[in-house]
Design an enzyme around this catalytic site. Structure first.
Site, short mmCIF file in Angstrom:
data_model
loop_
_atom_site.label_atom_id
_atom_site.label_comp_id
_atom_site.label_asym_id
_atom_site.label_seq_id
_atom_site.Cartn_x
_atom_site.Cartn_y
_atom_site.Cartn_z
N GLU B 77 0.80 -1.22 0.00
CA GLU B 77 0.00 0.00 0.00
C GLU B 77 0.83 1.27 0.00
O GLU B 77 0.41 2.28 -0.51
CB GLU B 77 -0.93 0.02 1.22
CG GLU B 77 -2.12 -0.89 1.02
CD GLU B 77 -3.12 -0.74 2.14
OE1 GLU B 77 -4.31 -0.67 1.84
OE2 GLU B 77 -2.70 -0.69 3.31
N SER B 89 8.73 8.30 13.07
CA SER B 89 7.97 8.89 14.18
C SER B 89 7.92 7.96 15.38
O SER B 89 7.55 8.35 16.47
CB SER B 89 6.56 9.23 13.70
OG SER B 89 5.85 8.04 13.42
N ARG B 225 -3.25 -20.03 19.06
CA ARG B 225 -3.29 -21.48 19.17
C ARG B 225 -2.13 -22.01 20.00
O ARG B 225 -0.99 -21.64 19.79
CB ARG B 225 -3.25 -22.10 17.76
CG ARG B 225 -3.37 -23.60 17.78
CD ARG B 225 -3.48 -24.14 16.39
NE ARG B 225 -4.82 -23.95 15.85
CZ ARG B 225 -5.17 -24.32 14.62
NH1 ARG B 225 -4.28 -24.86 13.82
NH2 ARG B 225 -6.39 -24.15 14.20
N GLU B 317 -1.71 21.10 36.63
CA GLU B 317 -2.60 22.19 36.96
C GLU B 317 -1.90 23.53 37.12
O GLU B 317 -2.51 24.56 36.93
CB GLU B 317 -3.37 21.85 38.25
CG GLU B 317 -4.30 20.67 38.02
CD GLU B 317 -4.98 20.18 39.28
OE1 GLU B 317 -4.51 20.53 40.36
OE2 GLU B 317 -5.97 19.44 39.14
N ARG B 448 -9.67 21.61 57.63
CA ARG B 448 -9.23 20.41 56.91
C ARG B 448 -8.97 19.27 57.89
O ARG B 448 -8.35 19.47 58.93
CB ARG B 448 -7.94 20.68 56.14
CG ARG B 448 -8.03 21.85 55.20
CD ARG B 448 -6.67 22.10 54.58
NE ARG B 448 -6.74 23.18 53.61
CZ ARG B 448 -6.51 24.45 53.90
NH1 ARG B 448 -6.20 24.78 55.14
NH2 ARG B 448 -6.60 25.37 52.97
#
Lengths: 110, 581
Positions: B77, B89, B225, B317, B448
């Site tokens: 292909e 890559s 198998r 974050e 807390r």
């Protein structure tokens, strides 16, 4: 002198066009023998005097298969006129062979 | 018939029953117990973009590179140049391997518009090319990608089928480990032209689908198998270091373990964990927003760096600068460790890339930094980039990566109000120590609390502690447990004051009673004294009487004696005094 003609032009009418054909085979199998016979006969009938046939036995020159990307045998490659065309099989169907060589337009009558 | 084929250059065909050829694809050899069946053909099938070609290329390239097994690729292909780009890559050097003669890439593009078929043919051209390439390299591995193209291009399907089956026989006779790629067919068929019928030893299905709007890749072994294999669907990734299949959890629980304990940087927390956590174990800190997860993790990193150990802090974050600034405000100076080269801070929003590159990035960071402790803050952010199950698998893989390297892992994860004991990433079974931070709201303030939910191999405290952030780091305080439950913050202080007041009052009351008792006892003493006095008076009176009585007796005796004497003088003497009375 006729123009070069489109891809679907009927090249058989151009007497100056030389057909350079290469037939890839694997040994002397019945298929190989039939392909050579069929090709010679058709060329004599339709391209007398303006064709060249080169036979390549892949068993002897396996590296040549890569150049023309040969997978199946027999494979006939029309090197000239451009573009390159490939016809796979023992060439027993003359009509298809003529279409493949563009000596007759696809879907043309008998 | 196929041309005569000479024996391969390097080594003889391995004929042992269930030999396996390692693919070198990370994770895949683990789930198959060694790789693809050696000397046999395997099929890998999947839709467009599922990664079939990459799978085949990595199998070949790793074989040539790492296992001394040269290979041949027949590509139907793509051109050789396209293929070389594809694997570049993945970090594989196809051209280099070709140059060294360990790999042949033979691209035989088949374009149906290029040719016509007329009459009988066979595929000896293909056989000849393949065998020439196998001989040239001494290949042990062959990949046919994607041979199904032939079925579409050559209009005589019967011939193609017969030739295909002959090709497989030939490959098997040569002892070549073969991988064939196939395009997934319609309506659940494994391949478009049913070539799985011919490949009976091993069938792998790759899947590339959208799940929760996120592209995910899965790998499944449908058949193998004569060999056990994992039957799950395994997520797999295309990373810049090759493909990677993740066993959902580590299939091999063979980590080196340490009995060495390390501090998490909060002394009283270490106490709760009887001296800290085991080196190389994994700590999960969950809690709702603003409970101090990051700070707790930073404290652990700070402690590690203070011991001179390299550390890695990955934040999804906050940026590194932001993190350093924020931690400085609670007295944890991470900047100095960065300057000292001990700490690597790495921040990137989780949404910046998919799970695939995320994992690859983490692995690279772990390899580059070789830290003693690594923080991932917060793994829950990954749910933005992957479906739940993938994220869980990714976290599992991360835990695995850290454990296998002996790195102490600290993961933080946001949990939501009301589900405090579930983490947004369901990874609790993978981790060794689970700390839960919880906000308690009362009396107009939030405080807390810290719980140790579990800690494997540790007689950990069942107590809850109040977790406070001071300008000199994180601290744990005992909580007050009063009649109204657990008290924190100002309620705790109020409770303490109240307790003190009550105590004071009680001691005053006691004093009062003590005084009263003393008073009473003095009274009683006084009464006793009075009575004793009376008694003494009475006794004295009685004594006087007795004394008088005895004096009276003497007098009478004296009278009697006088009388007797008188009677001896004359008989007319008066009667004795005893009668007088």
């Amino acid at each position: 002198m006729e123009p070069a003609g489109g891809a679907h032009g009927n090249r058989a009418d151009d007497p100056l066009e030389v057909y350079e054909l290469r037939l890839y085979l694997a040994g002397h199998s019945p298929k190989s023998v039939r392909a050579v016979e069929n090709l010679r006969r058709t060329c004599e009938e339709h391209l007398a005097g303006r064709y060249r046939i080169e036979l390549v036995d892949l068993l002897e020159n396996p590296q040549l298969a890569r150049g023309d990307e040969i997978i199946a045998v027999p494979t006939l490659v029309r090197k000239l006129p451009q573009p390159v065309r490939k016809i796979i099989g023992d060439l027993s169907d003359t009509e298809k062979l003529l279409v493949g060589l563009q000596l007759r337009p696809a879907g043309g009558g008998p | 018939m196929a041309p005569s084929i000479h024996a391969p250059r390097t080594r003889p065909a391995v004929s042992s029953g269930l030999g396996k050829a390692p693919t070198g694809i990370r994770g895949f050899d683990e789930i198959t117990g060694g790789g693809l069946p050696r000397g046999r053909a395997s099929l890998v099938t999947g839709g467009p973009g599922a990664g079939k070609t990459l799978f085949g290329l990595e199998f070949l390239a790793r074989g040539a590179q790492d296992y001394d097994e040269p290979g041949v690729l027949l590509a139907f292909e793509e051109s050789a140049a396209e293929l070389a780009d594809d694997v570049a890559s993945l970090g594989l050097d196809l051209a280099g391997l070709e140059a060294s003669g360990d790999l042949v890439v033979d691209a035989c593009r088949v374009d149906a518009t290029d040719f016509v078929t007329t009459g009988e043919f066979d595929l000896d051209g293909l056989f000849i090319r393949l065998s020439a390439a196998v001989q040239a390299t001494g290949a042990r591995r062959v990949v046919l990608d994607t041979i199904e193209v032939l079925f579409g291009a050559l209009d005589n399907e019967a011939v193609v089928r017969a030739e295909f089956s002959r090709l497989l026989r030939w490959l098997k006779d040569q002892g070549l480990t073969t991988l064939i790629t196939g395009e997934r067919g319609r309506e659940g068929q494994l391949t478009r032209y049913g070539i799985e019928e011919y490949v009976s030893d091993c069938v792998i299905v790759l899947d590339h689908r959208m799940h929760d709007e996120i592209a995910t890749r899965r790998l499944r072994i449908v058949k193998y198998r004569g060999s056990g294999h994992g039957t799950n669907e395994y997520p797999f990734l295309v990373t810049d270091r090759g493909l990677m299949v993740w066993p959902i959890t580590s299939t091999q629980l063979t980590y080196p373990v340490s009995t060495d304990r390390i501090s998490l940087g909060v002394p009283r927390l270490d106490e709760m964990l009887t001296g800290g956590v085991h080196r190389g174990s994994t700590v999960l800190i969950t809690g709702t927003a603003g409970t101090g997860k990051t700070t707790l993790a930073a404290a652990a990193v700070d402690a590690a760096c203070a011991r001179g150990e390299p550390a890695l802090f990955v934040s999804f974050e906050e940026s590194p600068d932001q993190l350093v600034r924020n931690m400085r405000s609670v007295g944890i100076d991470l900047g100095r460790w960065v300057d000292a080269g001990l700490l690597r801070l790495w921040g990137q929003r989780a949404t910046a890339f998919g799970l695939e590159s995320h994992l690859a990035a983490i692995e690279r960071l772990l390899d580059e930094t070789t830290p003693a402790i690594a923080v991932l803050d917060a793994v829950g952010s990954l749910t933005h980039v992957g479906a739940q199950s993938e994220v869980t698998a990714a976290v599992a893989r991360e835990v695995d990566m850290m454990k296998s390297r002996g790195i102490t892992g600290v993961l933080t994860s946001l949990s939501h109000e009301g589900q405090a004991e579930t983490s947004s990433v369901d990874a609790s079974s993978l981790i060794d120590t689970w700390l839960l931070l919880r906000n308690v709201e009362s009396d107009g303030e939030r405080n807390r609390l810290l719980f140790v939910i579990k800690s494997r191999g540790t007689a950990h405290s069942n107590q809850v502690r109040e977790f406070i952030l001071t300008d000199h780091g994180a601290e744990l305080l005992d909580v007050s447990v009063g009649p109204r439950g657990v008290l924190t913050g100002s309620a705790r202080m109020a409770q303490v004051a109240e307790e003190r007041a009550a105590e004071a009052e009680q001691s005053a009351e006691l004093e009062r009673r003590r005084l009263a008792l003393a008073r009473r006892s003095a009274e009683v003493e006084a009464q006793i004294a009075v009575l004793r006095e009376q008694l003494a008076t009475e006794t004295a009176a009685l004594d006087r009487l007795v004394a008088e009585e005895s004096r009276g007796g003497d007098a009478r005796a004296a009278v009697r004696a006088t009388l007797a004497r008188r009677r001896q003088g004359g008989r007319d003497a008066p009667p004795p005094a005893g009668r007088e009375g």
